[in-house]
Design a protein around this motif. Structure first.
Motif, PDB file in Angstrom:
ATOM      1  N   ALA A   3       1.136  -6.161 -12.732  1.00 47.23           N
ATOM      2  CA  ALA A   3       0.759  -7.044 -13.837  1.00 47.23           C
ATOM      3  C   ALA A   3       1.721  -8.211 -14.021  1.00 47.23           C
ATOM      4  N   THR A   4       2.956  -8.063 -13.546  1.00 49.61           N
ATOM      5  CA  THR A   4       3.924  -9.155 -13.683  1.00 49.61           C
ATOM      6  C   THR A   4       3.876 -10.093 -12.479  1.00 49.61           C
ATOM      7  N   GLY A   5       2.997  -9.821 -11.524  1.00 51.51           N
ATOM      8  CA  GLY A   5       2.933 -10.625 -10.305  1.00 51.51           C
ATOM      9  C   GLY A   5       1.696 -11.509 -10.266  1.00 51.51           C
ATOM     10  N   GLN A   6       1.465 -12.108  -9.103  1.00 53.64           N
ATOM     11  CA  GLN A   6       0.370 -13.088  -8.978  1.00 53.64           C
ATOM     12  C   GLN A   6      -1.002 -12.422  -9.078  1.00 53.64           C
ATOM     13  N   GLN A   7      -1.241 -11.380  -8.290  1.00 52.85           N
ATOM     14  CA  GLN A   7      -2.572 -10.753  -8.306  1.00 52.85           C
ATOM     15  C   GLN A   7      -2.816 -10.009  -9.616  1.00 52.85           C
ATOM     16  N   GLY A   8      -1.901  -9.099  -9.948  1.00 46.12           N
ATOM     17  CA  GLY A   8      -2.082  -8.311 -11.172  1.00 46.12           C
ATOM     18  C   GLY A   8      -2.060  -9.189 -12.414  1.00 46.12           C
ATOM     19  N   LEU A  67       1.244  -2.565 -16.272  1.00 43.99           N
ATOM     20  CA  LEU A  67       2.212  -1.615 -15.721  1.00 43.99           C
ATOM     21  C   LEU A  67       3.310  -2.384 -14.978  1.00 43.99           C
ATOM     22  N   THR A  68       4.537  -1.973 -15.189  1.00 40.99           N
ATOM     23  CA  THR A  68       5.683  -2.629 -14.562  1.00 40.99           C
ATOM     24  C   THR A  68       6.829  -1.624 -14.508  1.00 40.99           C
ATOM     25  N   ARG A  69       7.740  -1.879 -13.578  1.00 36.16           N
ATOM     26  CA  ARG A  69       8.928  -1.016 -13.545  1.00 36.16           C
ATOM     27  C   ARG A  69       9.900  -1.352 -14.674  1.00 36.16           C
ATOM     28  N   HIS A  70       9.680  -2.506 -15.315  1.00 34.63           N
ATOM     29  CA  HIS A  70      10.637  -2.957 -16.340  1.00 34.63           C
ATOM     30  C   HIS A  70       9.904  -3.359 -17.625  1.00 34.63           C
ATOM     31  N   ASP A 123       6.257   3.131 -11.683  1.00 31.06           N
ATOM     32  CA  ASP A 123       6.920   2.814 -10.416  1.00 31.06           C
ATOM     33  C   ASP A 123       6.192   3.591  -9.323  1.00 31.06           C
ATOM     34  N   LEU A 124       5.570   2.868  -8.401  1.00 30.59           N
ATOM     35  CA  LEU A 124       4.782   3.525  -7.350  1.00 30.59           C
ATOM     36  C   LEU A 124       5.657   4.395  -6.447  1.00 30.59           C
ATOM     37  N   ASP A 125       6.961   4.152  -6.477  1.00 34.32           N
ATOM     38  CA  ASP A 125       7.872   4.993  -5.687  1.00 34.32           C
ATOM     39  C   ASP A 125       8.356   6.210  -6.473  1.00 34.32           C
ATOM     40  N   VAL A 158      -2.486  -3.107  -6.594  1.00 34.45           N
ATOM     41  CA  VAL A 158      -2.023  -3.926  -5.474  1.00 34.45           C
ATOM     42  C   VAL A 158      -0.651  -3.384  -5.117  1.00 34.45           C
ATOM     43  N   THR A 159      -0.346  -3.340  -3.825  1.00 39.53           N
ATOM     44  CA  THR A 159       1.002  -2.955  -3.416  1.00 39.53           C
ATOM     45  C   THR A 159       1.695  -4.196  -2.864  1.00 39.53           C
ATOM     46  N   ASN A 160       3.017  -4.208  -2.930  1.00 37.38           N
ATOM     47  CA  ASN A 160       3.751  -5.412  -2.526  1.00 37.38           C
ATOM     48  C   ASN A 160       4.508  -5.193  -1.225  1.00 37.38           C
ATOM     49  N   PHE A 161       3.833  -5.535  -0.122  1.00 40.95           N
ATOM     50  CA  PHE A 161       4.426  -5.368   1.206  1.00 40.95           C
ATOM     51  C   PHE A 161       5.773  -6.086   1.314  1.00 40.95           C
ATOM     52  N   ALA A 162       5.875  -7.213   0.617  1.00 45.35           N
ATOM     53  CA  ALA A 162       7.057  -8.067   0.798  1.00 45.35           C
ATOM     54  C   ALA A 162       8.330  -7.441   0.227  1.00 45.35           C
ATOM     55  N   GLY A 183      -2.017  -2.034   7.187  1.00 50.60           N
ATOM     56  CA  GLY A 183      -1.507  -0.994   6.279  1.00 50.60           C
ATOM     57  C   GLY A 183      -2.348  -0.901   5.013  1.00 50.60           C
ATOM     58  N   LYS A 184      -2.859  -2.045   4.551  1.00 51.79           N
ATOM     59  CA  LYS A 184      -3.722  -2.009   3.358  1.00 51.79           C
ATOM     60  C   LYS A 184      -5.089  -1.440   3.715  1.00 51.79           C
ATOM     61  N   ALA A 185      -5.613  -1.848   4.883  1.00 53.33           N
ATOM     62  CA  ALA A 185      -6.942  -1.352   5.295  1.00 53.33           C
ATOM     63  C   ALA A 185      -6.945   0.175   5.396  1.00 53.33           C
ATOM     64  N   PHE A 237      -5.828 -16.045   1.872  1.00 57.68           N
ATOM     65  CA  PHE A 237      -4.569 -16.767   2.113  1.00 57.68           C
ATOM     66  C   PHE A 237      -4.355 -17.630   0.872  1.00 57.68           C
ATOM     67  N   PHE A 238      -3.333 -17.294   0.083  1.00 61.36           N
ATOM     68  CA  PHE A 238      -3.150 -17.984  -1.207  1.00 61.36           C
ATOM     69  C   PHE A 238      -2.931 -19.489  -0.956  1.00 61.36           C
ATOM     70  N   TYR A 239      -3.648 -20.361  -1.675  1.00 58.58           N
ATOM     71  CA  TYR A 239      -3.293 -21.790  -1.643  1.00 58.58           C
ATOM     72  C   TYR A 239      -1.806 -21.929  -1.978  1.00 58.58           C
ATOM     73  N   GLN A 240      -1.356 -21.071  -2.875  1.00 65.27           N
ATOM     74  CA  GLN A 240       0.026 -21.135  -3.361  1.00 65.27           C
ATOM     75  C   GLN A 240       1.054 -20.931  -2.238  1.00 65.27           C
ATOM     76  N   ASN A 241       0.636 -20.337  -1.107  1.00 68.63           N
ATOM     77  CA  ASN A 241       1.578 -20.181   0.015  1.00 68.63           C
ATOM     78  C   ASN A 241       2.116 -21.530   0.463  1.00 68.63           C
ATOM     79  N   LEU A 242       1.276 -22.572   0.351  1.00 66.34           N
ATOM     80  CA  LEU A 242       1.700 -23.890   0.839  1.00 66.34           C
ATOM     81  C   LEU A 242       2.802 -24.480  -0.034  1.00 66.34           C
TER      82      LEU A 242
HETATM   83  N1  NAP Z   1       0.489 -14.503   0.186  1.00 67.75           N
HETATM   84  C1  NAP Z   1      -0.732 -14.283   0.632  1.00 67.75           C
HETATM   85  O1  NAP Z   1      -1.425 -15.203   1.117  1.00 67.75           O
HETATM   86  C2  NAP Z   1      -1.329 -12.899   0.530  1.00 67.75           C
HETATM   87  C3  NAP Z   1      -2.681 -12.740   0.874  1.00 67.75           C
HETATM   88  C4  NAP Z   1      -3.265 -11.477   0.731  1.00 67.75           C
HETATM   89  C5  NAP Z   1      -2.523 -10.418   0.271  1.00 67.75           C
HETATM   90  N2  NAP Z   1      -1.209 -10.612  -0.030  1.00 67.75           N
HETATM   91  C6  NAP Z   1      -0.459  -9.416  -0.495  1.00 67.75           C
HETATM   92  O2  NAP Z   1      -0.144  -9.571  -1.852  1.00 67.75           O
HETATM   93  C7  NAP Z   1       0.820  -8.559  -2.164  1.00 67.75           C
HETATM   94  C8  NAP Z   1       1.747  -9.086  -3.242  1.00 67.75           C
HETATM   95  O3  NAP Z   1       0.971  -9.406  -4.361  1.00 67.75           O
HETATM   96  P1  NAP Z   1       1.460 -10.506  -5.396  1.00 67.75           P
HETATM   97  O4  NAP Z   1       1.627 -11.817  -4.671  1.00 67.75           O
HETATM   98  O5  NAP Z   1       0.580 -10.439  -6.572  1.00 67.75           O
HETATM   99  O6  NAP Z   1       2.905  -9.944  -5.737  1.00 67.75           O
HETATM  100  P2  NAP Z   1       4.112 -10.611  -6.553  1.00 67.75           P
HETATM  101  O7  NAP Z   1       3.636 -11.772  -7.349  1.00 67.75           O
HETATM  102  O8  NAP Z   1       5.246 -10.809  -5.605  1.00 67.75           O
HETATM  103  O9  NAP Z   1       4.497  -9.424  -7.539  1.00 67.75           O
HETATM  104  C9  NAP Z   1       4.794  -8.149  -7.056  1.00 67.75           C
HETATM  105  C10 NAP Z   1       4.297  -7.156  -8.084  1.00 67.75           C
HETATM  106  O10 NAP Z   1       4.390  -5.845  -7.536  1.00 67.75           O
HETATM  107  C11 NAP Z   1       4.956  -4.988  -8.500  1.00 67.75           C
HETATM  108  N3  NAP Z   1       5.664  -3.919  -7.805  1.00 67.75           N
HETATM  109  C12 NAP Z   1       6.434  -4.031  -6.693  1.00 67.75           C
HETATM  110  N4  NAP Z   1       6.920  -2.826  -6.341  1.00 67.75           N
HETATM  111  C13 NAP Z   1       6.447  -1.927  -7.260  1.00 67.75           C
HETATM  112  C14 NAP Z   1       6.590  -0.540  -7.436  1.00 67.75           C
HETATM  113  N5  NAP Z   1       7.365   0.196  -6.633  1.00 67.75           N
HETATM  114  N6  NAP Z   1       5.969   0.061  -8.459  1.00 67.75           N
HETATM  115  C15 NAP Z   1       5.195  -0.681  -9.312  1.00 67.75           C
HETATM  116  N7  NAP Z   1       5.001  -2.006  -9.193  1.00 67.75           N
HETATM  117  C16 NAP Z   1       5.625  -2.629  -8.179  1.00 67.75           C
HETATM  118  C17 NAP Z   1       5.890  -5.873  -9.302  1.00 67.75           C
HETATM  119  O11 NAP Z   1       6.032  -5.311 -10.592  1.00 67.75           O
HETATM  120  P3  NAP Z   1       7.452  -5.164 -11.396  1.00 67.75           P
HETATM  121  O12 NAP Z   1       8.500  -5.918 -10.615  1.00 67.75           O
HETATM  122  O13 NAP Z   1       7.161  -5.775 -12.728  1.00 67.75           O
HETATM  123  O14 NAP Z   1       7.669  -3.714 -11.465  1.00 67.75           O
HETATM  124  C18 NAP Z   1       5.115  -7.181  -9.356  1.00 67.75           C
HETATM  125  O15 NAP Z   1       4.216  -7.222 -10.438  1.00 67.75           O
HETATM  126  C19 NAP Z   1       1.547  -8.249  -0.858  1.00 67.75           C
HETATM  127  O16 NAP Z   1       1.338  -6.896  -0.499  1.00 67.75           O
HETATM  128  C20 NAP Z   1       0.874  -9.182   0.155  1.00 67.75           C
HETATM  129  O17 NAP Z   1       0.742  -8.568   1.430  1.00 67.75           O
HETATM  130  C21 NAP Z   1      -0.603 -11.810   0.058  1.00 67.75           C
END
Ligand code: NAP
Length: 301
Positions: free
Chosen positions: A14-19, A37-40, A55-57, A75-79, A127-129, A150-155
């Motif tokens: 919820a604190t990130g781009q997708q959520g 939902l957030t870790r903080h 916390d997903l971990d 959504v999971t955060n690969f990065a 890994g997501k599939a 592919f996020f426009y925001q990547n550019l």
């Molecule tokens: N860039 C692209 O073009 C693109 C395209 C398709 C898919 N994606 C995928 O998008 C994903 C990232 O999404 P985003 O850009 O929305 O992320 P983001 O803006 O970087 O935010 C990451 C979010 O993940 C949460 N998070 C991370 N680890 C966590 C954990 N262990 N438990 C709970 N929450 C956790 C963080 O929450 P808190 O820190 O608040 O806990 C935060 O809200 C990546 O997996 C990437 O592969 C990216």
């Protein structure tokens, strides 16, 4: 409907781009109560109707996070370093199932390994599939797959760099003339997810809903920006050279090879894109319109 009688949606990321986009769209729609939902949680008070730790971990945090919840967006955060997307998503699916969640929405990507016949390795796609089957088999009353583009925001994050010839631009391992990139303003994933929760009969039976604002080649991306007053260049770099440039570059090179050979979505998804737009109740923003507002000329001057 009073806010107490509204069903509750819990949003991971919820604190990130997708959520974040999902939280805002659900709030704008007004049909559901939203639990961010957030870790903080202490750092993000006021983000939604409720802000709860997850916390997903640490699977033990997910029980309380999903209590009394009707729907979950995951959504999971690969990065983020150390992230095991399969393990995290499995923990979330199991906790949601145990909590009696009715509608689970998973942000997935195409299976690069399967579609490329094992030739290309892009773990943040494949890994997501691999999570899809787990969501599918969990037996939720409703489940939906959304596909982020592919996020426009990547550019904006991958800012144009000074090139050897003195121009400002991108040097990437892709044929700039090949149209293969399904793109979009990631903020617009929100209305698709909110629409899926609101219309489970139409979108909650395992449908795949990709957000696609535009489908372009890199030449078309650069030409669009240059028509708006930028002066960017593009240089194709050999994949094997790009792969050595920085840690993680090999995966990025494989991702561009994937776009070139199979397109970002990996197959013709026009029907799914049309359904996603119908569910969202709107057409997503074209790249040129997004760039005019979000990539203004002075930003690159
Ligand atoms: N860039 C692209 O073009 C693109 C395209 C398709 C898919 N994606 C995928 O998008 C994903 C990232 O999404 P985003 O850009 O929305 O992320 P983001 O803006 O970087 O935010 C990451 C979010 O993940 C949460 N998070 C991370 N680890 C966590 C954990 N262990 N438990 C709970 N929450 C956790 C963080 O929450 P808190 O820190 O608040 O806990 C935060 O809200 C990546 O997996 C990437 O592969 C990216």
């Amino acid at each position: 409907m009073s806010s107490n009688s509204k069903k509750l949606i819990a949003v991971i990321g919820a604190t990130g781009q997708q959520g974040g986009a999902v939280v805002r769209a659900l709030q704008a729609q007004g049909q559901f109560k939203v639990r961010a939902l957030t870790r903080h949680p202490d750092k993000h008070r006021g983000l939604a109707d409720e802000v709860v730790e997850a916390d997903l971990d640490r699977a033990e945090t997910l029980k309380a996070a999903f209590e009394d919840v009707h729907g979950v967006f995951l959504v999971t955060n690969f990065a983020e370093q150390g992230t095991d997307e399969l393990k995290q998503a499995t923990a979330a699916v199991q906790a949601a199932k145990a909590a009696g969640v009715k509608h689970f929405v998973w942000s997935t990507l195409p299976d690069v390994e399967a579609i490329s016949g094992g030739k290309l390795h892009v773990p943040h796609f494949t890994g997501k599939a691999r999570v899809d089957r787990i969501v599918n088999d969990a037996g939720f009353a409703h489940h939906t797959f959304v596909i982020a583009p592919f996020f426009y925001q990547n550019l904006l994050a991958w800012t144009p760099q000074k090139q050897e010839d003195g121009t400002l631009g991108w040097a990437l391992p892709i044929d700039p003339t090949v149209r293969g990139i399904h793109m979009g303003d990631i903020r617009e994933l929100g209305p698709i997810v909110a629409g899926a929760f609101a219309h489970p009969d139409e979108a909650g039976n395992g449908e795949y809903l990709p957000l696609v604002g535009d489908f372009m080649s890199f030449k078309e991306i650069v030409d669009t920006l240059n028509r708006q007053g930028h002066e960017f260049s593009f240089k194709q770099v050999p994949s094997e050279v790009f792969a050595t440039l920085f840690p993680g570059a090999a995966e990025i090179a494989a991702m561009f090879a994937w776009f070139q050979a199979h397109t970002y979505l990996g197959s013709d998804m026009r029907d799914r894109i049309a359904l996603a737009n119908k569910i969202a109740g709107r057409q997503p923003t074209k790249f040129s319109a997004w760039a005019r507002v979000s990539f203004p000329v002075h930003a690159s001057a």
